[in-house]
Design an enzyme around this catalytic site. Structure first.
Site, PDB file in Angstrom:
ATOM      1  N   ASP A   1     -12.241  10.980   7.332  1.00  0.00           N
ATOM      2  CA  ASP A   1     -13.239  12.053   7.250  1.00  0.00           C
ATOM      3  C   ASP A   1     -13.231  12.947   8.494  1.00  0.00           C
ATOM      4  O   ASP A   1     -14.281  13.389   8.958  1.00  0.00           O
ATOM      5  CB  ASP A   1     -14.648  11.458   7.019  1.00  0.00           C
TER       6      ASP A   1
ATOM      7  N   HIS B   1     -17.592  14.673   1.079  1.00  0.00           N
ATOM      8  CA  HIS B   1     -18.210  13.499   1.728  1.00  0.00           C
ATOM      9  C   HIS B   1     -19.734  13.680   1.751  1.00  0.00           C
ATOM     10  O   HIS B   1     -20.216  14.767   2.094  1.00  0.00           O
ATOM     11  CB  HIS B   1     -17.669  13.368   3.159  1.00  0.00           C
TER      12      HIS B   1
ATOM     13  N   ASP C   1      -6.956  14.945   6.556  1.00  0.00           N
ATOM     14  CA  ASP C   1      -5.852  14.688   7.485  1.00  0.00           C
ATOM     15  C   ASP C   1      -5.667  13.177   7.607  1.00  0.00           C
ATOM     16  O   ASP C   1      -6.161  12.420   6.770  1.00  0.00           O
ATOM     17  CB  ASP C   1      -6.090  15.395   8.826  1.00  0.00           C
TER      18      ASP C   1
ATOM     19  N   ARG D   1       0.833  -1.204   0.000  1.00  0.00           N
ATOM     20  CA  ARG D   1       0.000   0.000   0.000  1.00  0.00           C
ATOM     21  C   ARG D   1       0.879   1.270   0.000  1.00  0.00           C
ATOM     22  O   ARG D   1       0.561   2.259  -0.639  1.00  0.00           O
ATOM     23  CB  ARG D   1      -0.879  -0.061   1.262  1.00  0.00           C
TER      24      ARG D   1
ATOM     25  N   ASN E   1     -11.452  16.697   0.272  1.00  0.00           N
ATOM     26  CA  ASN E   1     -12.351  15.580  -0.009  1.00  0.00           C
ATOM     27  C   ASN E   1     -13.785  16.018   0.226  1.00  0.00           C
ATOM     28  O   ASN E   1     -14.060  16.780   1.151  1.00  0.00           O
ATOM     29  CB  ASN E   1     -12.029  14.389   0.909  1.00  0.00           C
TER      30      ASN E   1
ATOM     31  N   GLY F   1      -6.940  11.047   9.606  1.00  0.00           N
ATOM     32  CA  GLY F   1      -8.108  10.265  10.026  1.00  0.00           C
ATOM     33  C   GLY F   1      -9.046   9.963   8.869  1.00  0.00           C
ATOM     34  O   GLY F   1      -8.800  10.328   7.719  1.00  0.00           O
TER      35      GLY F   1
HETATM   36  C1  GRF Z   1     -20.076  11.708  -3.898  1.00  0.00           C
HETATM   37  O1  GRF Z   1     -21.283  11.743  -3.169  1.00  0.00           O
HETATM   38  C2  GRF Z   1     -18.885  11.645  -2.985  1.00  0.00           C
HETATM   39  O2  GRF Z   1     -19.016  12.430  -1.843  1.00  0.00           O
HETATM   40  C3  GRF Z   1     -18.908  10.190  -2.636  1.00  0.00           C
HETATM   41  O3  GRF Z   1     -19.137   9.549  -3.866  1.00  0.00           O
HETATM   42  C4  GRF Z   1     -19.912  10.411  -4.683  1.00  0.00           C
HETATM   43  C5  GRF Z   1     -19.181  10.614  -5.976  1.00  0.00           C
HETATM   44  O4  GRF Z   1     -20.043  10.677  -7.043  1.00  0.00           O
HETATM   45  N1  GRF Z   1     -17.712   9.777  -1.965  1.00  0.00           N
HETATM   46  P1  GRF Z   1     -19.493  10.880  -8.536  1.00  0.00           P
HETATM   47  O5  GRF Z   1     -18.577   9.705  -8.871  1.00  0.00           O
HETATM   48  O6  GRF Z   1     -18.776  12.185  -8.595  1.00  0.00           O
HETATM   49  O7  GRF Z   1     -20.726  10.883  -9.394  1.00  0.00           O
END
Ligand code: GRF
Length: 201
Positions: A146, A110, A142, A66, A108, A144
């Site tokens: 999310d 979420h 970071d 990884r 990111n 963690g």
């Molecule tokens: C989003 O809701 C993102 O937050 C989540 O996956 C989705 C991505 O959608 N982790 P897409 O591939 O951009 O359509």
């Protein structure tokens, strides 16, 4: 010069598409210089190719460890000299090498209102918990899962007959607008991070 964005993806790439569409306007202040995926055959990479953007695909399986993948990802991303790296539905956690290079400028998005419902199943867990409002969160990554400082959030109502899929689609609509707005402002205005507080002047 617009800020250079590298966008990391794993799936359909609708968030990526929103960034590509926004960056067609020179006034947006940011442009996508490359798109990277952690697997082959994503619609997201197809969208990038259709837009004439450089792409790369790098699956963890191709590497002995990884950490090797993380170092290779860091090197490949760095070859595009990004100002910001955006995870837009990228379903992998990066490691120490990547964060050493891009900590503080790796974002990111979420699909939940953090700190509630982190991890892979935000919409399903929000639904199972019975919340009436969920949403999306843009944060600075970071170490963690999310847990990083929050840049922006948007609230989305949960409807009585929602499934995880219908809720996630409603969240993604708001998430795209939030992402485009916040990344554009960060690119144009700059930003500071002090402890957990992210400020775009
Ligand atoms: C989003 O809701 C993102 O937050 C989540 O996956 C989705 C991505 O959608 N982790 P897409 O591939 O951009 O359509």
């Amino acid at each position: 010069m617009p800020a250079r964005l590298v966008v990391l993806v794993s799936g359909t790439g609708s968030l990526l598409q929103a960034l590509l569409d926004a960056s067609a306007d020179p006034g947006y202040g940011a442009s996508v210089v490359a798109v990277g995926a952690d697997r082959a055959g994503t619609l997201a990479v197809e969208r990038a190719r259709a837009a004439g953007i450089a792409t790369f695909e790098m699956s963890v399986r191709e590497f002995a460890t990884r950490q090797d993948w993380d170092v290779a990802l860091t090197q490949t991303v760095s070859s595009f000299e990004p100002d910001l790296v955006v995870s837009a539905g990228f379903m992998k956690l990066v490691g120490g090498a990547f964060l050493a290079r891009y900590g503080g400028r790796y974002l990111n998005s979420h699909p939940a209102l953090l700190p509630s419902f982190p991890g892979m199943h935000g919409p399903q867990e929000a639904l199972d918990y019975g919340v009436k409002i969920s949403g999306a969160t843009l944060f600075v990554v970071d170490e963690g899962v999310d847990t990083g400082p929050i840049v922006a959030q948007v609230a989305v109502p949960v409807e009585a007959d929602d499934t995880a899929e219908t809720l996630h689609e409603r969240i993604k609509h708001a998430e795209r607008l939030m992402l485009v707005d916040a990344v554009g402002r960060m690119a144009r205005e700059g930003f500071t991070i002090s402890g957990r507080k992210v400020t775009i002047p």
